[in-house]
Design a protein around this motif. Structure first.
Motif, PDB file in Angstrom:
ATOM      1  N   SER A   1       9.185  -6.294  -6.634  1.00  0.00           N
ATOM      2  CA  SER A   1       8.238  -7.023  -5.790  1.00  0.00           C
ATOM      3  C   SER A   1       7.476  -6.047  -4.900  1.00  0.00           C
ATOM      4  N   PRO A   2       6.283  -6.431  -4.434  1.00  0.00           N
ATOM      5  CA  PRO A   2       5.571  -5.584  -3.468  1.00  0.00           C
ATOM      6  C   PRO A   2       6.422  -5.282  -2.236  1.00  0.00           C
ATOM      7  N   LYS A   3       7.223  -6.246  -1.798  1.00  0.00           N
ATOM      8  CA  LYS A   3       8.066  -6.041  -0.624  1.00  0.00           C
ATOM      9  C   LYS A   3       9.102  -4.943  -0.873  1.00  0.00           C
ATOM     10  N   THR A   4       9.707  -4.972  -2.064  1.00  0.00           N
ATOM     11  CA  THR A   4      10.707  -3.951  -2.409  1.00  0.00           C
ATOM     12  C   THR A   4      10.071  -2.567  -2.477  1.00  0.00           C
ATOM     13  N   LEU A   5       8.891  -2.484  -3.084  1.00  0.00           N
ATOM     14  CA  LEU A   5       8.195  -1.208  -3.181  1.00  0.00           C
ATOM     15  C   LEU A   5       7.773  -0.719  -1.799  1.00  0.00           C
ATOM     16  N   ASN A   6       7.346  -1.650  -0.970  1.00  0.00           N
ATOM     17  CA  ASN A   6       6.934  -1.292   0.392  1.00  0.00           C
ATOM     18  C   ASN A   6       8.109  -0.728   1.182  1.00  0.00           C
ATOM     19  N   LEU A   7       9.272  -1.306   0.999  1.00  0.00           N
ATOM     20  CA  LEU A   7      10.469  -0.830   1.689  1.00  0.00           C
ATOM     21  C   LEU A   7      10.820   0.593   1.244  1.00  0.00           C
ATOM     22  N   ALA A   8      10.684   0.853  -0.056  1.00  0.00           N
ATOM     23  CA  ALA A   8      10.959   2.200  -0.571  1.00  0.00           C
ATOM     24  C   ALA A   8      10.014   3.225   0.042  1.00  0.00           C
ATOM     25  N   CYS A   9       8.740   2.853   0.177  1.00  0.00           N
ATOM     26  CA  CYS A   9       7.755   3.751   0.778  1.00  0.00           C
ATOM     27  C   CYS A   9       8.018   3.949   2.268  1.00  0.00           C
TER      28      CYS A   9
END
Length: 283
Positions: free
Chosen positions: A207-215
């Motif tokens: 999800s965009p949220k998961t990717l955002n958290l990784a960044c």
């Protein structure tokens, strides 16, 4: 202005392999016309099509890398990657050693993505690295290519593994770290045409949220900001290296028009693209 190339070792009529190495002072004073041509380009703004690793072993050198001035003092090295914008500003007060190579020269590809651009070394390291430079020079003097090429390939590959062990973390990567690295690889391949977070999330099956958290965990910035800063970096490279018009650069970067690009650039740099370009005397 196109990226320029290092001299080639001709292994066979159908297989050209690129490699070069030398001590700076010796290289700068070389009477070889080809080397002098390359040196003249080094002192103007250029983009490389190959890797260069350079260490300062005495004095200091000043260089520009991706629009930032870097002063290398004795004991510091710099890694220049393909397509980065580079310019030598001053070699007068320094000496050191450089190695230049194409990716396909290596026996095995070595992941250099996590190496810092500037690398500090202590005195023992400097002594070891100077010896390494002398060893490479001795191999570069071999007359028989059947001996010269494998010798240089093996020594260079081993050296790059030395750097990665010294400067990259040795612990196993977490799923979030692996996702971030995969995102950065995708971004490098698609940033000109894909600027939506959803595209990268879909490609990574998250999800965009998961990717955002990784960044956020890795950089402290959102995915959107990381994407925009990669576009910004390319815009700065093109502004100082290319003689294309600003509207043409805007189109190349995927902006609707020059006005949209102008707002984007000023948002991050606090000045217009033309003002930024004039700082590098590109008109």
């Amino acid at each position: 202005m196109k990226p320029f190339d290092i001299p080639l070792l001709k292994a066979s009529p159908s297989n050209n392999i690129g490699f070069n190495c030398n001590f700076l002072n010796a290289y700068l004073k070389s009477p070889d016309d080809q080397q002098q041509h390359i040196i003249s380009q080094l002192f103007s703004v250029h983009r490389l099509s190959f890797f260069v690793w350079i260490i300062c072993i005495e004095g200091q050198t000043k260089q520009m890398l991706d629009c930032e001035q870097i002063t290398l003092a004795a004991g510091q090295a710099m890694l220049i990657r393909p397509n980065q914008v580079h310019q030598v500003l001053d070699f007068d007060n320094g000496n050191g050693f450089f190695v230049a190579w194409r990716e396909d020269f290596l026996l095995k590809s070595v992941d250099l993505s996590n190496l810092p651009s500037v690398q500090p070394f202590d005195q023992k390291d400097i002594d070891d690295l100077t010896s390494f430079g002398q060893l490479l020079q001795s191999g570069n003097a071999f007359e028989e290519l059947d001996a010269k090429i494998p010798f240089l390939q093996s020594q260079l590959t081993a050296f790059l593994y030395y750097l990665t062990q010294k400067f990259t973390q040795d612990h196993p990567k977490t799923p979030a770290e692996k996702r971030f690295l995969a995102f950065m690889a995708l971004l490098e391949a698609h940033f000109l045409t894909q600027k939506q977070v959803q595209f990268y999330a879909n490609a990574l099956n998250c999800s965009p949220k998961t990717l955002n958290l990784a960044c956020q965990n890795k950089t402290g910035e959102s995915v959107k900001t990381v994407i925009e800063k990669r576009v910004l970096l390319e815009s700065k490279r093109l502004l100082v290296h290319s003689k294309s018009s600003i509207n043409a650069i805007a189109a190349e970067l995927g902006f609707i028009d020059g006005t949209q690009f102008a707002k984007f650039f000023k948002k991050y740099e606090g000045q217009t693209a033309n003002e930024f370009r004039l700082e590098y005397q590109i008109t």
